[in-house]
Design a protein around this motif. Structure first.
Motif, short mmCIF file in Angstrom:
data_model
loop_
_atom_site.label_atom_id
_atom_site.label_comp_id
_atom_site.label_asym_id
_atom_site.label_seq_id
_atom_site.Cartn_x
_atom_site.Cartn_y
_atom_site.Cartn_z
N GLN A 42 0.86 -1.18 0.00
CA GLN A 42 0.00 0.00 0.00
C GLN A 42 0.90 1.23 0.00
O GLN A 42 1.97 1.23 0.60
N ALA A 43 0.47 2.29 -0.69
CA ALA A 43 1.30 3.49 -0.76
C ALA A 43 0.45 4.69 -1.16
O ALA A 43 -0.71 4.55 -1.55
N VAL A 44 1.06 5.86 -1.04
CA VAL A 44 0.50 7.09 -1.60
C VAL A 44 1.35 7.41 -2.82
O VAL A 44 2.51 7.78 -2.70
N PHE A 45 0.79 7.23 -4.01
CA PHE A 45 1.53 7.53 -5.23
C PHE A 45 1.70 9.04 -5.37
O PHE A 45 0.77 9.81 -5.18
N CYS A 46 2.91 9.45 -5.72
CA CYS A 46 3.24 10.86 -5.88
C CYS A 46 3.72 11.05 -7.32
O CYS A 46 4.77 10.52 -7.70
N ILE A 47 2.95 11.79 -8.16
CA ILE A 47 3.21 11.86 -9.59
C ILE A 47 3.31 13.31 -10.05
O ILE A 47 2.49 14.15 -9.66
N ASN A 48 4.31 13.62 -10.89
CA ASN A 48 4.38 14.96 -11.47
C ASN A 48 3.28 15.14 -12.51
O ASN A 48 2.82 14.17 -13.12
N HIS A 49 2.87 16.39 -12.71
CA HIS A 49 1.70 16.66 -13.55
C HIS A 49 2.06 17.69 -14.62
O HIS A 49 2.12 18.88 -14.36
N SER A 50 2.28 17.19 -15.85
CA SER A 50 2.67 18.09 -16.93
C SER A 50 1.83 17.92 -18.19
O SER A 50 2.03 18.65 -19.16
N SER A 51 0.89 16.98 -18.18
CA SER A 51 0.15 16.70 -19.40
C SER A 51 -1.27 16.21 -19.10
O SER A 51 -1.52 15.58 -18.07
N TRP A 52 -2.17 16.49 -20.03
CA TRP A 52 -3.54 15.97 -19.96
C TRP A 52 -3.52 14.45 -19.91
O TRP A 52 -4.42 13.82 -19.35
N TRP A 53 -2.47 13.84 -20.48
CA TRP A 53 -2.38 12.39 -20.58
C TRP A 53 -2.02 11.71 -19.26
O TRP A 53 -2.10 10.48 -19.16
N ASP A 54 -1.58 12.45 -18.27
CA ASP A 54 -1.04 11.85 -17.05
C ASP A 54 -1.99 10.83 -16.43
O ASP A 54 -1.57 9.74 -16.03
N ALA A 55 -3.26 11.18 -16.32
CA ALA A 55 -4.22 10.29 -15.67
C ALA A 55 -4.39 8.99 -16.46
O ALA A 55 -4.49 7.90 -15.87
N LEU A 56 -4.37 9.08 -17.79
CA LEU A 56 -4.55 7.89 -18.62
C LEU A 56 -3.29 7.02 -18.61
O LEU A 56 -3.39 5.79 -18.63
N VAL A 57 -2.12 7.66 -18.58
CA VAL A 57 -0.87 6.90 -18.47
C VAL A 57 -0.81 6.21 -17.11
O VAL A 57 -0.41 5.03 -17.02
N LEU A 58 -1.21 6.91 -16.06
CA LEU A 58 -1.22 6.31 -14.73
C LEU A 58 -2.18 5.13 -14.67
O LEU A 58 -1.86 4.09 -14.07
N PHE A 121 -1.28 14.26 -7.26
CA PHE A 121 -0.42 15.10 -8.08
C PHE A 121 -0.04 16.30 -7.22
O PHE A 121 -0.79 17.29 -7.18
N PRO A 122 1.08 16.24 -6.50
CA PRO A 122 1.37 17.25 -5.48
C PRO A 122 1.64 18.65 -6.02
O PRO A 122 1.67 19.59 -5.23
N GLN A 123 1.80 18.80 -7.33
CA GLN A 123 1.92 20.15 -7.88
C GLN A 123 0.56 20.86 -7.90
O GLN A 123 0.50 22.07 -8.06
N GLY A 124 -0.49 20.09 -7.76
CA GLY A 124 -1.83 20.68 -7.70
C GLY A 124 -2.44 20.91 -9.07
O GLY A 124 -3.52 20.42 -9.38
N ASP A 125 -1.74 21.64 -9.91
CA ASP A 125 -2.19 21.94 -11.26
C ASP A 125 -1.21 21.37 -12.27
O ASP A 125 -0.14 20.87 -11.91
N GLU A 126 -1.57 21.50 -13.54
CA GLU A 126 -0.71 21.02 -14.62
C GLU A 126 0.28 22.10 -15.01
O GLU A 126 -0.11 23.24 -15.30
N PHE A 127 1.58 21.77 -14.98
CA PHE A 127 2.62 22.72 -15.33
C PHE A 127 3.53 22.11 -16.40
O PHE A 127 3.58 20.89 -16.57
N HIS A 128 4.29 22.97 -17.08
CA HIS A 128 5.22 22.49 -18.09
C HIS A 128 6.20 21.51 -17.48
O HIS A 128 6.65 21.67 -16.34
N LEU A 129 6.53 20.49 -18.25
CA LEU A 129 7.39 19.41 -17.78
C LEU A 129 8.73 19.92 -17.24
O LEU A 129 9.30 19.35 -16.31
N GLU A 130 9.27 20.99 -17.83
CA GLU A 130 10.59 21.48 -17.45
C GLU A 130 10.55 22.57 -16.38
O GLU A 130 11.59 23.11 -16.00
#
Length: 221
Positions: A42-58, A121-130
């Motif tokens: 069991q865990a809390v997944f922590c994922i960066n958020h840079s694309s609309w695709w993130d949820a589907l990739v996850l 997604f600890p960034q909260g919102d979607e930001f540029h990957l870089e």
């Protein structure tokens, strides 16, 4: 706050659709062979958020590799626009309303108590990957502060155009991070420590991709 309405039958059907969608838009998705295996139960997944695709990739990553009973916190706007995400395990948060944040974190805790895995997604919102700094919000820290036996699992996504027509996705899963492993005595300090550790992992993934040192990755799509 909108709770998840997860349905196993819908997940199975959506997986077929999602697989075709990802194959259409991406050359492939790669996972680092050095990613932390075996994973915690069991865990809390922590994922960066840079694309609309993130949820589907996850969703694809979890469905075909991680196999966790995963619930993901998503911005209320996203769930309002794409309500089907609730049937996949998404629940909402509205950061403009402090009480809603409290309810969403409380719901996350309830899911953890039930043995579920929670994705944030600890960034909260979607930001540029870089974009740096990543500017993590403290929600993930406040959550594992109450459930110290459950680790954070840092999952990095990196999107890249290479030598093929469609983009590729590279994923690295880091070692589990427990609350007591994070430096600092205050929540703010521990959040800073987490962001620093995550940034190092994401930047290392970026360097591997840019320099085409990706022999340790294998396709999962």
């Amino acid at each position: 706050m909108m709770e998840a309405t997860k349905r196993a039958w819908f997940e199975a059907l959506f997986d077929l659709y999602n697989h075709r969608l990802l194959k259409k838009h991406f050359h492939t998705i790669y996972l680092s062979s050095s990613s932390a295996i075996p994973l915690p139960s069991q865990a809390v997944f922590c994922i960066n958020h840079s694309s609309w695709w993130d949820a589907l990739v996850l969703f694809h990553l979890n469905r075909h590799v991680l196999h966790k009973d995963l619930y993901v916190m998503m911005h209320e706007k996203g769930i309002t626009e794409y309500p089907f995400f609730r049937k996949l395990g998404a629940f909402s948060v509205n950061r403009a309303k402090p009480r809603d944040i409290i309810r969403s974190l409380s719901y996350s805790g309830k899911l953890l108590q039930e043995g579920k895995t929670v994705g944030l997604f600890p960034q909260g919102d979607e930001f540029h990957l870089e974009k740096r700094p990543l500017q993590f919000l403290p929600g993930s820290i406040s959550l594992i502060e109450k459930y110290k036996q459950i680790p954070l699992l840092p999952i990095c996504f990196y999107y890249s155009f290479g030598h093929v027509k469609n983009p590729e996705v590279y994923i690295h899963i880091g070692e589990p991070i427990y609350y007591d492993q994070l430096q600092g005595n205050k929540r703010k300090d521990k959040n800073t420590a987490l962001e620093r550790m995550y940034t190092l992992q994401l930047d290392k993934l970026r360097e591997l991709v840019i320099n085409e040192k990706v022999d340790s990755f294998h396709p999962i799509l």
